[in-house]
Design a protein around this motif. Sequence first.
Motif, PDB file in Angstrom:
ATOM      1  N   PHE A   1       1.273  12.392  -0.906  1.00 13.74           N
ATOM      2  CA  PHE A   1       0.577  11.616   0.131  1.00 13.74           C
ATOM      3  C   PHE A   1      -0.759  12.273   0.500  1.00 13.74           C
ATOM      4  N   ARG A   2      -0.762  13.602   0.601  1.00 13.88           N
ATOM      5  CA  ARG A   2      -1.986  14.317   0.961  1.00 13.88           C
ATOM      6  C   ARG A   2      -3.051  14.109  -0.116  1.00 13.88           C
ATOM      7  N   GLU A   3      -2.685  14.343  -1.378  1.00 16.24           N
ATOM      8  CA  GLU A   3      -3.647  14.222  -2.469  1.00 16.24           C
ATOM      9  C   GLU A   3      -4.003  12.769  -2.767  1.00 16.24           C
ATOM     10  N   GLY A   4      -3.009  11.894  -2.701  1.00 16.40           N
ATOM     11  CA  GLY A   4      -3.218  10.503  -3.102  1.00 16.40           C
ATOM     12  C   GLY A   4      -3.982   9.658  -2.109  1.00 16.40           C
ATOM     13  N   ILE A   5      -3.604   9.727  -0.819  1.00 17.66           N
ATOM     14  CA  ILE A   5      -4.264   8.872   0.169  1.00 17.66           C
ATOM     15  C   ILE A   5      -4.805   9.650   1.368  1.00 17.66           C
ATOM     16  N   GLY A   6      -4.775  10.978   1.291  1.00 16.35           N
ATOM     17  CA  GLY A   6      -5.309  11.793   2.379  1.00 16.35           C
ATOM     18  C   GLY A   6      -4.493  11.700   3.653  1.00 16.35           C
ATOM     19  N   ALA A   7      -3.175  11.553   3.515  1.00 15.70           N
ATOM     20  CA  ALA A   7      -2.299  11.372   4.674  1.00 15.70           C
ATOM     21  C   ALA A   7      -1.269  12.487   4.752  1.00 15.70           C
ATOM     22  N   GLU A   8      -0.920  12.837   5.969  1.00 16.42           N
ATOM     23  CA  GLU A   8       0.170  13.774   6.217  1.00 16.42           C
ATOM     24  C   GLU A   8       1.384  12.988   6.703  1.00 16.42           C
ATOM     25  N   LEU A   9       2.571  13.500   6.383  1.00 16.25           N
ATOM     26  CA  LEU A   9       3.824  12.857   6.768  1.00 16.25           C
ATOM     27  C   LEU A   9       4.555  13.669   7.827  1.00 16.25           C
ATOM     28  N   LYS A  10       5.320  12.972   8.657  1.00 10.45           N
ATOM     29  CA  LYS A  10       6.198  13.629   9.626  1.00 10.45           C
ATOM     30  C   LYS A  10       7.513  12.862   9.661  1.00 10.45           C
ATOM     31  N   ASN A  11       8.510  13.445  10.294  1.00  8.70           N
ATOM     32  CA  ASN A  11       9.825  12.813  10.459  1.00  8.70           C
ATOM     33  C   ASN A  11      10.463  12.411   9.134  1.00  8.70           C
ATOM     34  N   LEU A  12      10.314  13.237   8.110  1.00 13.48           N
ATOM     35  CA  LEU A  12      10.907  12.917   6.804  1.00 13.48           C
ATOM     36  C   LEU A  12      12.433  12.964   6.885  1.00 13.48           C
ATOM     37  N   GLU A  13      13.064  11.920   6.376  1.00 14.52           N
ATOM     38  CA  GLU A  13      14.519  11.845   6.286  1.00 14.52           C
ATOM     39  C   GLU A  13      14.881  11.450   4.868  1.00 14.52           C
ATOM     40  N   SER A  14      15.877  12.078   4.318  1.00 21.77           N
ATOM     41  CA  SER A  14      16.329  11.741   2.977  1.00 21.77           C
ATOM     42  C   SER A  14      17.200  10.485   3.025  1.00 21.77           C
ATOM     43  N   TYR A  15      16.935   9.572   2.103  1.00 26.90           N
ATOM     44  CA  TYR A  15      17.757   8.373   1.983  1.00 26.90           C
ATOM     45  C   TYR A  15      18.485   8.330   0.667  1.00 26.90           C
ATOM     46  N   GLY A  16      18.590   9.477   0.008  1.00 31.51           N
ATOM     47  CA  GLY A  16      19.363   9.528  -1.220  1.00 31.51           C
ATOM     48  C   GLY A  16      18.495   9.444  -2.455  1.00 31.51           C
ATOM     49  N   GLN A  17      19.133   9.049  -3.525  1.00 36.58           N
ATOM     50  CA  GLN A  17      18.426   8.971  -4.794  1.00 36.58           C
ATOM     51  C   GLN A  17      18.947   7.792  -5.599  1.00 36.58           C
ATOM     52  N   MET A  18      18.181   7.427  -6.592  1.00 35.10           N
ATOM     53  CA  MET A  18      18.602   6.360  -7.501  1.00 35.10           C
ATOM     54  C   MET A  18      17.987   6.595  -8.868  1.00 35.10           C
ATOM     55  N   GLU A  19      18.673   6.078  -9.856  1.00 33.87           N
ATOM     56  CA  GLU A  19      18.214   6.187 -11.232  1.00 33.87           C
ATOM     57  C   GLU A  19      17.462   4.915 -11.584  1.00 33.87           C
ATOM     58  N   SER A  20      16.380   5.071 -12.329  1.00 35.34           N
ATOM     59  CA  SER A  20      15.567   3.911 -12.669  1.00 35.34           C
ATOM     60  C   SER A  20      15.062   3.981 -14.107  1.00 35.34           C
ATOM     61  N   PRO A  21      15.843   3.444 -15.059  1.00 35.56           N
ATOM     62  CA  PRO A  21      15.287   3.259 -16.406  1.00 35.56           C
ATOM     63  C   PRO A  21      14.432   1.989 -16.370  1.00 35.56           C
ATOM     64  N   PHE A  22      13.280   2.004 -17.015  1.00 36.70           N
ATOM     65  CA  PHE A  22      12.370   0.857 -16.911  1.00 36.70           C
ATOM     66  C   PHE A  22      11.475   0.752 -18.145  1.00 36.70           C
ATOM     67  N   PRO A  23      11.031  -0.464 -18.450  1.00 33.85           N
ATOM     68  CA  PRO A  23      10.022  -0.621 -19.497  1.00 33.85           C
ATOM     69  C   PRO A  23       8.638  -0.478 -18.862  1.00 33.85           C
TER      70      PRO A  23
ATOM     71  N   ALA B   1      -5.288   0.444   8.653  1.00 35.95           N
ATOM     72  CA  ALA B   1      -6.046   0.172   7.429  1.00 35.95           C
ATOM     73  C   ALA B   1      -5.265  -0.788   6.539  1.00 35.95           C
ATOM     74  N   ALA B   2      -5.898  -1.877   6.115  1.00 33.48           N
ATOM     75  CA  ALA B   2      -5.226  -2.866   5.269  1.00 33.48           C
ATOM     76  C   ALA B   2      -4.868  -2.288   3.903  1.00 33.48           C
ATOM     77  N   GLU B   3      -5.738  -1.416   3.384  1.00 32.94           N
ATOM     78  CA  GLU B   3      -5.472  -0.778   2.099  1.00 32.94           C
ATOM     79  C   GLU B   3      -6.210   0.548   2.043  1.00 32.94           C
ATOM     80  N   ARG B   4      -5.784   1.373   1.113  1.00 38.54           N
ATOM     81  CA  ARG B   4      -6.377   2.697   0.962  1.00 38.54           C
ATOM     82  C   ARG B   4      -6.326   3.058  -0.522  1.00 38.54           C
ATOM     83  N   PRO B   5      -7.430   3.565  -1.089  1.00 36.79           N
ATOM     84  CA  PRO B   5      -7.382   3.954  -2.500  1.00 36.79           C
ATOM     85  C   PRO B   5      -6.446   5.125  -2.721  1.00 36.79           C
ATOM     86  N   ILE B   6      -5.776   5.133  -3.869  1.00 33.44           N
ATOM     87  CA  ILE B   6      -4.912   6.241  -4.270  1.00 33.44           C
ATOM     88  C   ILE B   6      -5.665   7.020  -5.339  1.00 33.44           C
ATOM     89  N   LEU B   7      -5.891   8.292  -5.059  1.00 35.46           N
ATOM     90  CA  LEU B   7      -6.681   9.131  -5.949  1.00 35.46           C
ATOM     91  C   LEU B   7      -5.809  10.166  -6.638  1.00 35.46           C
TER      92      LEU B   7
END
Length: 145
Positions: free
Chosen positions: A57-79, A104-110
């Motif tokens: 998030f920091r590198e991609g959109i210049g954002a910091e996160l707070k209140n992180l909670e784990s919601y588990g995991q999932m497997e994703s095979p994909f084409p 902000a309606a949108e933000r570039p991901i770098l």
Amino acid sequence: MQGSDAVHVVAVCVVEKDGRVLLMECQDKAKGGTYYRPLGGRVGFGEPEQQTVRRAFREGIGAELKNLESYGQMESPFPLTGESGHEILIIFRGDLTDPALYEAAERPILEGGRTLGKAVWVPLKDLHAGKVPLYPEGLLELMEL
């Protein structure tokens, strides 16, 4: 992400506010069309998942996160672009520290000085109605948004 014989571990974070979810808008070059997925990044060797998602998030959109909670995991095979991909997603839910980012309606991901795409706010009602393709499949049900 590129297809290969490897399984990649990816940490992502779903940020939701006022009936909208912050997602990365992606283009399916093989099939054409647009799809969406949570923002995040590949877990580096020895890097804790929370650190990965914060870095992404920091590198991609210049954002910091707070209140992180784990919601588990999932497997994703994909084409992807005619090749097969396979991910194990570690899924978090969190909040942005900067209230202005919710407006902000949108933000570039770098990444590495180049634009990969954009982060956009997608209405939850569009996800529930199936109007907007969300990947990995089953994420909406897992998150109970």
